[in-house]
Design an enzyme around this catalytic site. Structure first.
Site, PDB file in Angstrom:
ATOM      1  N   GLY A  31      -3.561 -22.304 -89.051  1.00  0.00           N
ATOM      2  CA  GLY A  31      -2.594 -22.953 -89.219  1.00  0.00           C
ATOM      3  C   GLY A  31      -1.054 -22.633 -88.390  1.00  0.00           C
ATOM      4  O   GLY A  31      -1.286 -21.719 -87.817  1.00  0.00           O
ATOM      5  N   LEU A  33       0.066 -24.419 -86.147  1.00  0.00           N
ATOM      6  CA  LEU A  33      -0.304 -24.769 -84.940  1.00  0.00           C
ATOM      7  C   LEU A  33       0.632 -25.041 -83.970  1.00  0.00           C
ATOM      8  O   LEU A  33       1.415 -25.727 -84.114  1.00  0.00           O
ATOM      9  CB  LEU A  33      -1.241 -26.231 -85.108  1.00  0.00           C
ATOM     10  CG  LEU A  33      -2.402 -26.034 -86.174  1.00  0.00           C
ATOM     11  CD1 LEU A  33      -3.129 -27.617 -86.207  1.00  0.00           C
ATOM     12  CD2 LEU A  33      -3.338 -24.961 -86.124  1.00  0.00           C
ATOM     13  N   HIS A  37      -3.392 -23.598 -79.971  1.00  0.00           N
ATOM     14  CA  HIS A  37      -4.535 -24.275 -80.908  1.00  0.00           C
ATOM     15  C   HIS A  37      -4.829 -25.534 -80.265  1.00  0.00           C
ATOM     16  O   HIS A  37      -6.091 -25.917 -80.261  1.00  0.00           O
ATOM     17  CB  HIS A  37      -3.886 -24.278 -82.379  1.00  0.00           C
ATOM     18  CG  HIS A  37      -3.761 -23.125 -82.861  1.00  0.00           C
ATOM     19  ND1 HIS A  37      -2.162 -22.653 -83.355  1.00  0.00           N
ATOM     20  CD2 HIS A  37      -4.442 -22.015 -83.495  1.00  0.00           C
ATOM     21  CE1 HIS A  37      -2.255 -21.673 -83.884  1.00  0.00           C
ATOM     22  NE2 HIS A  37      -3.527 -21.147 -83.940  1.00  0.00           N
ATOM     23  N   GLN A 148      -8.961 -16.524 -75.935  1.00  0.00           N
ATOM     24  CA  GLN A 148      -8.849 -15.212 -75.446  1.00  0.00           C
ATOM     25  C   GLN A 148      -7.785 -14.608 -75.712  1.00  0.00           C
ATOM     26  O   GLN A 148      -7.717 -13.160 -75.625  1.00  0.00           O
ATOM     27  CB  GLN A 148      -8.703 -15.395 -73.652  1.00  0.00           C
ATOM     28  CG  GLN A 148      -9.024 -14.033 -73.266  1.00  0.00           C
ATOM     29  CD  GLN A 148      -8.540 -13.873 -71.788  1.00  0.00           C
ATOM     30  OE1 GLN A 148      -8.780 -14.750 -70.849  1.00  0.00           O
ATOM     31  NE2 GLN A 148      -7.730 -12.894 -71.458  1.00  0.00           N
ATOM     32  N   SER A 185       1.968 -17.767 -80.242  1.00  0.00           N
ATOM     33  CA  SER A 185       1.439 -17.332 -81.545  1.00  0.00           C
ATOM     34  C   SER A 185       2.344 -17.646 -82.658  1.00  0.00           C
ATOM     35  O   SER A 185       3.280 -17.858 -82.476  1.00  0.00           O
ATOM     36  CB  SER A 185       1.641 -15.645 -81.407  1.00  0.00           C
ATOM     37  OG  SER A 185       1.221 -15.322 -82.824  1.00  0.00           O
TER      38      SER A 185
HETATM   39  P1  AMP Z   1      -4.945 -18.194 -85.681  1.00  0.00           P
HETATM   40  O1  AMP Z   1      -4.382 -19.392 -86.013  1.00  0.00           O
HETATM   41  O2  AMP Z   1      -3.897 -17.296 -84.934  1.00  0.00           O
HETATM   42  O3  AMP Z   1      -6.031 -17.424 -86.306  1.00  0.00           O
HETATM   43  O4  AMP Z   1      -5.817 -18.491 -84.259  1.00  0.00           O
HETATM   44  C1  AMP Z   1      -6.752 -19.517 -84.177  1.00  0.00           C
HETATM   45  C2  AMP Z   1      -7.480 -19.724 -82.890  1.00  0.00           C
HETATM   46  O5  AMP Z   1      -6.620 -20.019 -81.908  1.00  0.00           O
HETATM   47  C3  AMP Z   1      -8.103 -18.414 -82.434  1.00  0.00           C
HETATM   48  O6  AMP Z   1      -9.319 -18.560 -81.654  1.00  0.00           O
HETATM   49  C4  AMP Z   1      -7.105 -17.901 -81.300  1.00  0.00           C
HETATM   50  O7  AMP Z   1      -7.670 -16.917 -80.352  1.00  0.00           O
HETATM   51  C5  AMP Z   1      -6.715 -18.949 -80.938  1.00  0.00           C
HETATM   52  N1  AMP Z   1      -5.228 -18.799 -80.114  1.00  0.00           N
HETATM   53  C6  AMP Z   1      -4.084 -18.391 -80.732  1.00  0.00           C
HETATM   54  N2  AMP Z   1      -3.113 -18.249 -79.827  1.00  0.00           N
HETATM   55  C7  AMP Z   1      -3.570 -18.908 -78.910  1.00  0.00           C
HETATM   56  C8  AMP Z   1      -2.881 -19.028 -77.435  1.00  0.00           C
HETATM   57  N3  AMP Z   1      -1.633 -18.591 -77.088  1.00  0.00           N
HETATM   58  N4  AMP Z   1      -3.820 -19.573 -76.433  1.00  0.00           N
HETATM   59  C9  AMP Z   1      -5.038 -19.963 -76.721  1.00  0.00           C
HETATM   60  N5  AMP Z   1      -5.497 -19.727 -77.853  1.00  0.00           N
HETATM   61  C10 AMP Z   1      -4.996 -19.325 -78.869  1.00  0.00           C
END
Ligand code: AMP
Length: 282
Positions: A31, A33, A37, A148, A185
């Site tokens: 979340g 987002l 995401h 990535q 992030s």
């Molecule tokens: P998270 O919500 O941080 O657990 O991330 C969920 C998914 O989104 C994971 O596969 C992350 O690698 C991806 N993700 C997070 N930040 C980015 C970003 N800046 N660019 C691409 N994918 C991302």
């Protein structure tokens, strides 16, 4: 867009879709987002018939002194972002339903869980592998979309899928960045304005190192020292890790050849930020 909270309902909806011959694209998230995401959701939308996004702040992947309780929870905004990016089903289970008191099973990807980020965050990757395995069983995806940005996590998920013969194609998509290079992030929301100004140093240091390699540098120790020097330009950033590894095996390398991953983590105040670049060594 449908919102599902029950595990049983999620699994029946997924099985129904699969029986009807539909492909399911799945984007697991915690979340809060952002565009990173959204890029995964859009890719799933392009490739598959039914797009499922999960939002679950997974207690199992947080250490006892980490930010589980204060992790940003922005559900109403997330609903809008997911819908706009093309999500059909938003799956948001509760922690109590995902981990009933009598649950005992965890998934450990040996040799990939404990090193690098796993050494800094004991137990983190077993939490990740366990929740992703459970989500795959609940969502029955044809394809999963991960970033990535979390490079070690993407390798771990691919390994688990291969090792356990999970019939899911894992797509790893490029890191989406702010204009100044900072990787998007959910944790960027923790940064004070001063910290936010310093945060792009992480991406800048890695990019400079990649340039240095393309220009001919082959010693990991020199590349590492260069990254440390660049990070030292930000007065409040403390270096947590710098790892230079083979991009496929995640083994540390001394001489650079083939494809390498440069991984780094810094702390700005109480916030830990990670980033990485992949370099094809000429
Ligand atoms: P998270 O919500 O941080 O657990 O991330 C969920 C998914 O989104 C994971 O596969 C992350 O690698 C991806 N993700 C997070 N930040 C980015 C970003 N800046 N660019 C691409 N994918 C991302």
């Amino acid at each position: 867009m449908r919102i599902i909270r029950s595990l049983g309902q999620m699994q029946s909806a997924a099985l129904r879709a699969r029986r009807a011959g539909k492909t399911i694209g799945f984007v697991p998230t915690m979340g809060a987002l952002h565009d990173g995401h959204a890029s995964l959701i859009r890719a799933a939308r392009r490739d598959t018939d039914v797009v499922v996004v999960s939002i679950f702040v997974n207690p199992l992947q947080f250490g006892p002194r980490e930010d589980y309780r204060r992790y940003p929870r922005t559900f109403q905004r997330d609903v809008a972002v997911a819908k706009r990016a093309g999500c059909d089903v938003l799956f948001a289970p509760t922690a109590a339903a995902m981990y009933p008191k009598n649950s005992r099973t965890v998934v450990v990807v040996t040799g990939l869980s404990e090193q690098l980020e796993g050494a800094s965050r004991p137990g983190h990757f077993r939490g990740v592998a366990t929740v992703v395995a459970k989500l795959f069983h609940l969502v029955q995806p044809t394809a999963a979309y991960v970033g990535q940005k979390d490079y070690q996590q993407s390798c771990l998920i691919r390994r688990m899928v291969d090792d356990l013969d999970v019939p899911v194609r894992v797509n790893v998509l490029p890191t989406v960045r702010e204009r100044d290079g900072l990787a998007m992030s959910s944790r960027n929301a923790y940064l004070t304005p001063q910290q936010r100004r310093e945060a792009p140093v992480l991406a800048r240091a890695l990019r400079a190192a990649a340039r240095n390699i393309r220009r001919g540098e082959r010693r990991a120790s020199t590349v590492r020292a260069g990254i440390a020097r660049a990070l030292a330009c930000a007065p409040h950033a403390r270096v947590d890790r710098i790892d230079i590894v083979d991009a496929a095996t995640l083994e540390p390398v001394a001489r650079l050849r083939g494809r390498v991953a440069l991984l780094a983590a810094i702390r700005l105040g109480g916030t830990r930020l990670i980033d990485n670049v992949l370099v094809a060594v000429p």
